[in-house]
Write an enzyme that holds these catalytic residues in place. Structure first.
Site, short mmCIF file in Angstrom:
data_model
loop_
_atom_site.label_atom_id
_atom_site.label_comp_id
_atom_site.label_asym_id
_atom_site.label_seq_id
_atom_site.Cartn_x
_atom_site.Cartn_y
_atom_site.Cartn_z
CD GLN A 69 -1.06 -0.26 3.74
OE1 GLN A 69 -0.63 -0.73 4.78
NE2 GLN A 69 -2.31 0.15 3.65
CD GLU A 127 -5.48 2.07 8.17
OE1 GLU A 127 -5.20 1.26 9.07
OE2 GLU A 127 -4.92 2.10 7.06
#
Length: 269
Positions: free
Chosen positions: A117, A203
């Site tokens: 990521q 997030e």
């Protein structure tokens, strides 16, 4: 275009370097980094406070909001977003640091062995906002580009990851507003990708054994140009599972996805 490329564990900066930071900004950026990390998707049951009109394909998490494709053979994920101006949530303490992380990635939802990521941490403390580009192959620690890119509120960012095997791949962040690009190549990773998930996520980061204070990133955050490559074919978010963050039975985000767009709004107090 200004390019900085990193291979293996070495950071090799291109000719273009970011403007040196002041001591104050350096200290603030370092504070943002300490203990900050992305984490596997921590799914939870539908909270009691969830609205009754939530669609059937929506799921909940304590840390992920966004869209998750579940399938096989995902080798590339790309998305662009405008860096939001974060703020302290209602009732929060200005002296506390609040963060959110916008990123794209492969795996970490139904596959729990690894995540490839990359994205941007967006933090606020004492009224000062710091944006930091990072890359990560979970379970290893989040890493940061020390030079080669500067990210400001309002900049348009494109983040992309590409796996060329289950143990190697590339992470790239481009500031479309400045033309700066940084890239890191992972090789020989001990944890293997399943290539069964593609994600576009906002997030709540973890640190110190738990979730960190979550920043209010506003109601207009969105990924555009969201696409993935699966089995050699380019796909968009059609059929993705919608994730929203709920903490202490309070839903903090509201996410929608259609085609190449994923919109994530902060709706917490």
């Amino acid at each position: 275009m200004k390019v900085s490329t990193v291979a293996g564990s070495l950071l090799l900066s291109g000719a273009a370097m970011a403007v040196p930071l002041s001591e104050e900004n350096m200290a603030r950026r370092e504070a943002n980094r300490q203990g900050r990390a992305s984490h596997m998707n921590m799914r939870i049951e539908k909270p009691e406070s969830a609205k009754t009109d939530i669609t059937a394909d929506e799921s909940y998490s304590t840390n992920w909001a966004g869209a998750v494709l579940i399938g096989e053979g995902y080798t590339t994920v790309t998305g662009s977003f405008v860096v939001p101006s974060v703020s302290v949530p209602s009732g929060g303490d200005d002296s506390t640091q609040y963060c959110a992380a916008a990123w794209v990635g492969i795996d970490g939802d139904t596959c729990s062995s690894a995540i490839l990521q990359t994205g941007v941490n967006i933090c606020i403390q004492n009224g000062e906002i710091t944006n930091t580009a990072w890359y990560e192959w979970i379970p290893a620690a989040q890493q940061y580009w020390e030079s080669g890119i500067t990210i400001n509120t309002g900049d348009t960012i494109t983040a992309s990851v590409t796996a060329d095997s289950t143990t190697s791949g590339n992470a790239t962040v481009t500031n479309e507003s400045s033309g700066e690009t940084v890239s890191y190549y992972f090789s020989g990773q001990s944890s293997t990708l399943c290539e069964t998930n593609a994600e576009w996520i906002m997030e709540d980061l973890t640190g110190g054994g738990g979730l960190l204070p979550f920043a209010n990133f506003g109601s207009d955050f969105a990924f555009s140009g969201a696409s993935a490559v699966s089995g050699g074919n380019t796909v968009d978010t059609t059929g993705a599972t919608i994730m929203d963050i709920s903490q202490n039975n309070v839903v903090l985000t509201q996410t929608t996805a259609s085609g190449g767009d994923v919109a994530v709004a902060y709706i917490g107090s």
